[in-house]
Design a protein around this motif. Sequence first.
Motif, mmCIF file in Angstrom:
data_model
loop_
_atom_site.group_PDB
_atom_site.id
_atom_site.type_symbol
_atom_site.label_atom_id
_atom_site.label_comp_id
_atom_site.label_asym_id
_atom_site.label_seq_id
_atom_site.Cartn_x
_atom_site.Cartn_y
_atom_site.Cartn_z
ATOM 1 N N VAL A 184 0.836 -1.200 0.000
ATOM 2 C CA VAL A 184 0.000 0.000 0.000
ATOM 3 C C VAL A 184 0.871 1.251 0.000
ATOM 4 C CG1 VAL A 184 -1.750 1.270 1.278
ATOM 5 C CG2 VAL A 184 -1.882 -1.225 1.153
ATOM 6 N N LEU A 185 1.857 1.298 0.900
ATOM 7 C CA LEU A 185 2.711 2.483 0.996
ATOM 8 C C LEU A 185 3.542 2.670 -0.272
ATOM 9 C CD1 LEU A 185 3.957 2.240 4.697
ATOM 10 C CD2 LEU A 185 2.031 3.526 3.762
ATOM 11 N N GLU A 186 3.957 1.585 -0.873
ATOM 12 C CA GLU A 186 4.752 1.681 -2.101
ATOM 13 C C GLU A 186 3.937 2.322 -3.221
ATOM 14 O OE1 GLU A 186 7.742 -1.236 -4.638
ATOM 15 O OE2 GLU A 186 6.143 -2.085 -3.422
ATOM 16 N N ARG A 187 2.673 1.949 -3.341
ATOM 17 C CA ARG A 187 1.821 2.562 -4.366
ATOM 18 C C ARG A 187 1.575 4.042 -4.071
ATOM 19 N NH1 ARG A 187 -3.439 -0.853 -5.605
ATOM 20 N NH2 ARG A 187 -3.601 0.851 -7.137
ATOM 21 N N VAL A 188 1.380 4.387 -2.779
ATOM 22 C CA VAL A 188 1.132 5.785 -2.423
ATOM 23 C C VAL A 188 2.369 6.634 -2.698
ATOM 24 C CG1 VAL A 188 0.634 7.339 -0.510
ATOM 25 C CG2 VAL A 188 -0.637 5.214 -0.741
ATOM 26 N N VAL A 189 3.545 6.136 -2.338
ATOM 27 C CA VAL A 189 4.784 6.878 -2.596
ATOM 28 C C VAL A 189 4.977 7.107 -4.089
ATOM 29 C CG1 VAL A 189 7.294 6.734 -2.464
ATOM 30 C CG2 VAL A 189 5.917 6.184 -0.469
ATOM 31 N N THR A 191 2.114 9.677 -5.348
ATOM 32 C CA THR A 191 2.149 11.074 -4.872
ATOM 33 C C THR A 191 3.532 11.701 -4.971
ATOM 34 O OG1 THR A 191 2.577 10.355 -2.592
ATOM 35 C CG2 THR A 191 0.270 10.598 -3.275
ATOM 36 N N ASP A 192 4.576 10.893 -5.182
ATOM 37 C CA ASP A 192 5.953 11.418 -5.129
ATOM 38 C C ASP A 192 6.158 12.196 -3.820
ATOM 39 O OD1 ASP A 192 8.546 11.861 -5.904
ATOM 40 O OD2 ASP A 192 8.075 13.593 -7.146
ATOM 41 N N PHE A 193 5.809 11.513 -2.707
ATOM 42 C CA PHE A 193 5.775 12.168 -1.398
ATOM 43 C C PHE A 193 7.148 12.688 -0.991
ATOM 44 C CE2 PHE A 193 4.690 12.703 3.030
ATOM 45 C CZ PHE A 193 3.339 13.006 2.993
ATOM 46 N N PHE A 194 8.182 11.918 -1.275
ATOM 47 C CA PHE A 194 9.552 12.334 -0.936
ATOM 48 C C PHE A 194 10.353 12.337 -2.238
ATOM 49 C CE2 PHE A 194 7.966 10.128 2.876
ATOM 50 C CZ PHE A 194 8.035 11.180 3.785
ATOM 51 N N PRO A 195 10.457 13.499 -2.894
ATOM 52 C CA PRO A 195 11.148 13.532 -4.185
ATOM 53 C C PRO A 195 12.617 13.152 -4.096
ATOM 54 C CG PRO A 195 9.840 15.516 -3.825
ATOM 55 C CD PRO A 195 9.883 14.811 -2.525
ATOM 56 N N ASP A 196 13.244 13.453 -2.961
ATOM 57 C CA ASP A 196 14.676 13.197 -2.827
ATOM 58 C C ASP A 196 14.988 11.850 -2.196
ATOM 59 O OD1 ASP A 196 13.474 14.015 -0.533
ATOM 60 O OD2 ASP A 196 15.188 15.137 0.242
ATOM 61 N N ALA A 226 11.997 5.715 1.636
ATOM 62 C CA ALA A 226 10.800 6.538 1.464
ATOM 63 C C ALA A 226 9.586 5.861 2.097
ATOM 64 C CB ALA A 226 10.553 6.797 -0.018
ATOM 65 N N ILE A 227 9.477 4.543 1.956
ATOM 66 C CA ILE A 227 8.352 3.817 2.557
ATOM 67 C C ILE A 227 8.385 3.925 4.064
ATOM 68 C CG2 ILE A 227 7.351 1.513 2.854
ATOM 69 C CD1 ILE A 227 8.246 0.863 0.031
ATOM 70 N N LEU A 273 7.426 7.485 5.135
ATOM 71 C CA LEU A 273 5.995 7.703 5.013
ATOM 72 C C LEU A 273 5.239 6.972 6.118
ATOM 73 C CD1 LEU A 273 3.568 8.826 3.507
ATOM 74 C CD2 LEU A 273 3.633 6.818 2.007
ATOM 75 N N ARG A 274 5.703 5.763 6.487
ATOM 76 C CA ARG A 274 5.046 5.015 7.560
ATOM 77 C C ARG A 274 5.087 5.796 8.876
ATOM 78 N NH1 ARG A 274 7.527 0.433 6.962
ATOM 79 N NH2 ARG A 274 5.857 -0.657 5.836
ATOM 80 N N GLN A 275 6.166 6.525 9.103
ATOM 81 C CA GLN A 275 6.269 7.331 10.319
ATOM 82 C C GLN A 275 5.367 8.558 10.285
ATOM 83 O OE1 GLN A 275 10.406 8.250 10.714
ATOM 84 N NE2 GLN A 275 11.040 6.122 11.008
ATOM 85 N N LYS A 276 4.924 8.969 9.109
ATOM 86 C CA LYS A 276 4.074 10.151 8.971
ATOM 87 C C LYS A 276 2.577 9.804 8.999
ATOM 88 C CE LYS A 276 7.424 13.190 8.282
ATOM 89 N NZ LYS A 276 7.634 14.331 9.202
ATOM 90 N N ILE A 277 2.250 8.518 9.174
ATOM 91 C CA ILE A 277 0.845 8.078 9.101
ATOM 92 C C ILE A 277 0.401 7.612 10.481
ATOM 93 C CG2 ILE A 277 -0.763 6.434 8.055
ATOM 94 C CD1 ILE A 277 1.116 6.322 5.640
ATOM 95 N N GLU A 278 -0.791 8.001 10.818
ATOM 96 C CA GLU A 278 -1.407 7.535 12.066
ATOM 97 C C GLU A 278 -2.794 6.977 11.737
ATOM 98 O OE1 GLU A 278 -2.913 9.153 16.447
ATOM 99 O OE2 GLU A 278 -1.964 10.529 15.012
#
Length: 455
Positions: A85-90, A93-98, A104-105, A108-113
Motif C-alpha cells: 500500500v505504501l509503495e503505491r502511495v509513494v 504522490t511522489d511524497f519524498f522527491p529526494d 521513502a516507505i 511515510l510510515r512514520q508520517k501516518i497515524e
Amino acid sequence: MERTYTLQDVLAALRRRKGTALLIGAIVLVVGLALALLTPAEYTASSTVQIEPRRLPADFFPAQGVTPFEDRMRTLKHGILARPVLERVVKETDFFPDVHGEEAIEKLRQKIEVRLEGEVPGGPPALLFVVEVRGPDAQKVTKAADLLPRYYEEMTRDVLRSQARSLRETLDAQATGMSKDLAAYEDRILAFKLQHAPELPEMVDTNARAAARAQSLIEMHLAAITDARRRKTELLAAIPEAPSVPGMSEAALDLAERKLQAAEAAYSPDHPDVKRARREYDEALARRDDELGRYRKERLQEHLGRIDAEIGSHESVVGDLSKELASYQKRVEAAPRWGQELAALSRDYDVLKAKYVSTVSRRADAAAAEQLLTVDGDRLFRTVEAPVTPNRPSAPDRGRLLMLALLAATAAGLGAAGAAEWLDGSMRGPEDAGALGVPVLAAIPRIGPRRTHGA
C-alpha cells in the motif's frame, strides 16, 4: 559559615551581572526565534472511513468473528501500513522527491497515524477508522490520505476474493469426494439389506409371528398323529364278531380248550382221550390263528394302510414345519448382530451425509460471497469524511515556540548571571569577610557613584 542571600543581595547581583544575563538571554532568544521561524511547516490531512458491515458471513472465515478491539486495531493498522500500500502511495504522490525505495516507505510510515473512532452497532463487526497523514506539502498529504484507504480497500477486496474463491474450490473438491463416498456407502447398505433382508431387525415381528404360526401348525399335526395312532391301536385290538369265521374258530378253540381241561382232570396225561383232546385243541388253535390272520389281513389292512398314510403325511408336514420354525428362530436370533452391523454402516453414512450437507451449504454460501464481492465492486469501504486540503499548517505552533524561546532566554540569562555571581570570589562587604572567619574592625561606606563591578 554559609552565606545567606536576601532579596536585596539578589537584586544587587542582577544589577552587577546584567550584561552577562542580557548577552546569554539574547543568544538563546535568537536561537529560539531562528528555530521557531525556520522549522518547516507540516500539514495534516485525514480521512474517516467505515468498513461496510454487510460482507462475508462470520462463519466463513473464523478471523472475522468476535475479535478483541486491540486485535482489530492492530490488523487494520498493519494492513494500511503494509508495504504494497505504501509503495503505491509513494509512487503515486511522489511524497519524498529526494528519497526513494525502502527509505521513502519507512519515512511515510512514520508520517501516518491510524486510529479507530468507533464501531457500527448491529450485524458483523464493522470499523470506523481515521487515516491521518502529515507532511510538508498540503496537496500531497491530502492525496495520500485519500489513497491509503482506497489502496487498502483494493488489497482487502483482492484478499477476500481470493479467500472466497479458494474456499469455494476447496469445498467443491470436498463435496465431489463426499458425493462419491456417499454413493459407495449407499451401495454397501443396499447390498447388505438385500443379502440379509429376512434377518434385519425390522423383520423380527414378522418372523416371530411366522414362527408362532408354524408352532401352532406343528402342534395341530402332532395332535392329528396322536389321534391316528390311537385309532390304529383300537383297530388292532378289535375282537372279530361271533358270526364271522374268525369268531367261530375262536369259539371252537374255546370248546377244545374246555375238553382238554376236562380230560386232563379225569385222566392221566398219557390217556388216549387226553391226547386226542390235546390234538383237537392244537388244531383249533392253528385254525383260529389262521382265520384271525386272514381276518386282519383282509379286513384291517386297508384301514391300517389309510391310518399309516395319514400318520406319514402328518409327520412329513411336521418335519417341514419344524425346519421352517427353526429358520424363523434363526432369523430372530441373527437380527441383533445384523442390526448392529447395519447401525454401524448407517451411523457412518449419517455422519458423512451431515458433513456433505454442511459442505454443500457452505459451498453455496462461498459462491454467493464470491459473487457478492464481484458485484459490489469498490463498495467494500465507505468514506464518511473525505480529506480536505489544509489551508494552514498543523505544525509547528510558532506562537508557542516563540513563547518557549522567550522563557528559555529569560531562564538562560538568569542562570548565567547566577553562575557568574557564584564563581566570582570578590568580597563586597563585611558579610563576605565574616563568611571567611576574619573579624571585621571597621567598614568604609561607598564613596562616589555605584559601579557595575565593586572590589
